[in-house]
Design a protein around this motif. Structure first.
Motif, PDB file in Angstrom:
ATOM      1  N   ASP A 102      10.769   8.381   4.891  1.00  0.00           N
ATOM      2  CA  ASP A 102      10.187   7.696   4.149  1.00  0.00           C
ATOM      3  C   ASP A 102       9.375   8.543   3.348  1.00  0.00           C
ATOM      4  OD1 ASP A 102       7.880   6.207   2.940  1.00  0.00           O
ATOM      5  OD2 ASP A 102       7.008   5.931   4.903  1.00  0.00           O
ATOM      6  N   THR A 103       9.629   8.660   2.142  1.00  0.00           N
ATOM      7  CA  THR A 103       8.725   9.575   1.361  1.00  0.00           C
ATOM      8  C   THR A 103       8.180   9.005   0.180  1.00  0.00           C
ATOM      9  OG1 THR A 103      10.035  10.577  -0.641  1.00  0.00           O
ATOM     10  CG2 THR A 103      10.944  11.369   1.572  1.00  0.00           C
ATOM     11  N   GLY A 104       6.898   9.738  -0.202  1.00  0.00           N
ATOM     12  CA  GLY A 104       5.886   9.154  -1.178  1.00  0.00           C
ATOM     13  C   GLY A 104       5.517  10.256  -1.986  1.00  0.00           C
ATOM     14  N   MET A 105       5.595  10.247  -3.310  1.00  0.00           N
ATOM     15  CA  MET A 105       4.937  11.163  -4.434  1.00  0.00           C
ATOM     16  C   MET A 105       4.212  10.388  -5.300  1.00  0.00           C
ATOM     17  SD  MET A 105       6.529  14.606  -5.956  1.00  0.00           S
ATOM     18  CE  MET A 105       8.172  13.738  -6.637  1.00  0.00           C
TER      19      MET A 105
ATOM     20  N   SER B  10       0.592  -1.280  -0.085  1.00  0.00           N
ATOM     21  CA  SER B  10      -0.108   0.090  -0.037  1.00  0.00           C
ATOM     22  C   SER B  10       0.733   1.329   0.051  1.00  0.00           C
ATOM     23  CB  SER B  10      -0.856   0.024   1.155  1.00  0.00           C
ATOM     24  OG  SER B  10      -0.109  -0.013   2.424  1.00  0.00           O
ATOM     25  N   ALA B  11       2.244   1.078  -0.054  1.00  0.00           N
ATOM     26  CA  ALA B  11       2.958   2.327   0.098  1.00  0.00           C
ATOM     27  C   ALA B  11       4.366   1.890  -0.536  1.00  0.00           C
ATOM     28  CB  ALA B  11       3.125   2.796   1.468  1.00  0.00           C
ATOM     29  N   GLY B  12       5.300   2.813  -0.637  1.00  0.00           N
ATOM     30  CA  GLY B  12       6.764   2.526  -1.191  1.00  0.00           C
ATOM     31  C   GLY B  12       7.509   1.975  -0.234  1.00  0.00           C
TER      32      GLY B  12
ATOM     33  N   TRP C  54       3.599  15.423  -2.174  1.00  0.00           N
ATOM     34  CA  TRP C  54       4.481  14.479  -1.740  1.00  0.00           C
ATOM     35  C   TRP C  54       4.501  14.489  -0.284  1.00  0.00           C
ATOM     36  CZ3 TRP C  54      10.229  15.655  -4.173  1.00  0.00           C
ATOM     37  CH2 TRP C  54      11.101  14.595  -4.037  1.00  0.00           C
ATOM     38  N   ASN C  55       4.481  13.601   0.276  1.00  0.00           N
ATOM     39  CA  ASN C  55       4.545  13.292   1.648  1.00  0.00           C
ATOM     40  C   ASN C  55       6.032  12.915   2.254  1.00  0.00           C
ATOM     41  OD1 ASN C  55       3.632  12.962   4.310  1.00  0.00           O
ATOM     42  ND2 ASN C  55       2.323  10.950   4.041  1.00  0.00           N
ATOM     43  N   LEU C  56       6.445  13.449   2.851  1.00  0.00           N
ATOM     44  CA  LEU C  56       7.771  13.351   3.535  1.00  0.00           C
ATOM     45  C   LEU C  56       7.602  12.811   5.248  1.00  0.00           C
ATOM     46  CD1 LEU C  56       9.610  16.588   2.724  1.00  0.00           C
ATOM     47  CD2 LEU C  56       9.243  14.673   0.988  1.00  0.00           C
TER      48      LEU C  56
HETATM   49  N1  SER Z   1       4.311   6.232   3.407  1.00  0.00           N
HETATM   50  C1  SER Z   1       4.034   7.471   3.129  1.00  0.00           C
HETATM   51  C2  SER Z   1       2.851   7.514   2.169  1.00  0.00           C
HETATM   52  O1  SER Z   1       2.460   6.336   1.787  1.00  0.00           O
HETATM   53  C3  SER Z   1       5.200   8.402   2.431  1.00  0.00           C
HETATM   54  O2  SER Z   1       5.839   7.395   1.546  1.00  0.00           O
HETATM   55  O3  SER Z   1       2.282   8.496   2.056  1.00  0.00           O
END
Ligand code: SER
Length: 259
Positions: free
Chosen positions: A226-229, A43-45, A202-204
């Protein structure tokens, strides 16, 4: 704005930017996580890296990936907003006990405003309400205007764990302003508002706790990043379209289904 970049170009630029900054390029893991009974889907990087945040000696200290994700928690939003999907690609950079907030914020800002040349004037940031360190980096290191730094609480600016246990922590999000005509029109409208004017690109996340299945938290020995864009959201901004379904990534699918 439209800078005409394709999804393929963005993927390449992202991986190369973080490879140049010492990150290992890690291919996308399967959508069904290996060896993680707490999750049905990736569900996430950060999901493939969950054990690295807890390890004394992780096999790598920095990673960059473009992870295919399936996130059913957003199912009810799909079709109601221009930027929600259940399946998406997440561009992410990760530190396992290595660099922390300052580098994560500086590099995110450099990538968005120097590499992709997004106009800094249409970006806002949110920080966790008690995270003075992150707010200070935005103000003093980046020179970001105070009036566009929005402190928010647990619901918006605390992320994780993925599944019922794992690393989690406060986060700082970068939001894009779609303009007043896309919003509720209230004078105090800003990120955190329920309307569609601002959306997170972008979520840092600053993982610094381990949360057990019973909800208790303890400090990680070393905090991480853990960042996710979302690639589709970023593309909608860069390609100047109003919905992720109008991007070069998803439009061909929409057209094929229409045909
Ligand atoms: N884990 C966070 C998210 O999924 C940032 O990667 O938003």
């Amino acid at each position: 704005m439209s800078n005409g970049m394709s999804s393929r170009e963005i993927r390449g630029l992202f991986l190369e930017f973080f490879r140049e900054r010492g990150h290992d390029i890690v291919p996308s893991a399967p959508l069904i996580p290996r060896d993680d009974p707490t999750l049905l889907f990736t569900s996430a990087g950060m999901v493939p890296f969950k054990p690295h945040y807890l390890a004394d000696e992780p096999p790598i200290r920095r990673a960059v990936s473009i992870q295919r994700c399936l996130r059913l928690s957003d199912l009810d939003e799909v079709g109601h907003t221009p930027y929600h999907a259940t399946f998406f690609e997440m561009l992410g950079n990760f530190s396992f006990g290595d660099y922390f907030k300052r580098e994560a914020i500086e590099w995110a800002w450099e990538f968005l405003t120097k590499v992709l040349e997004l106009d800094p004037g249409i970006l806002w940031v949110t920080v966790y309400k008690d995270d003075d360190a992150a707010a200070e980096i935005w103000r003093s290191v980046i020179g970001f205007p105070e009036e566009r730094i929005v402190p928010l609480g647990d619901k918006d600016n605390f992320w994780g764990p993925a599944g019922d246990s794992g690393a989690c922590g406060p986060c700082s999000e970068i939001h894009y302003d779609m303009g007043p005509e896309s919003g509720c029109g209230r004078p105090d409208c800003k990120p955190g508002c329920d309307c569609d004017r601002y959306f997170e690109i972008w979520n840092l996340v600053f993982p610094q706790y381990f949360q057990s299945a019973d909800g208790t938290r303890k400090q990680l020995k070393k905090p991480g990043i853990d960042t996710g864009m979302g690639l589709e959201r970023l593309l909608s901004v860069l390609q100047g379209v109003k919905s992720i379904y109008d991007t070069d990534l998803l439009m061909p699918l929409v057209t094929a289904i229409g045909d």
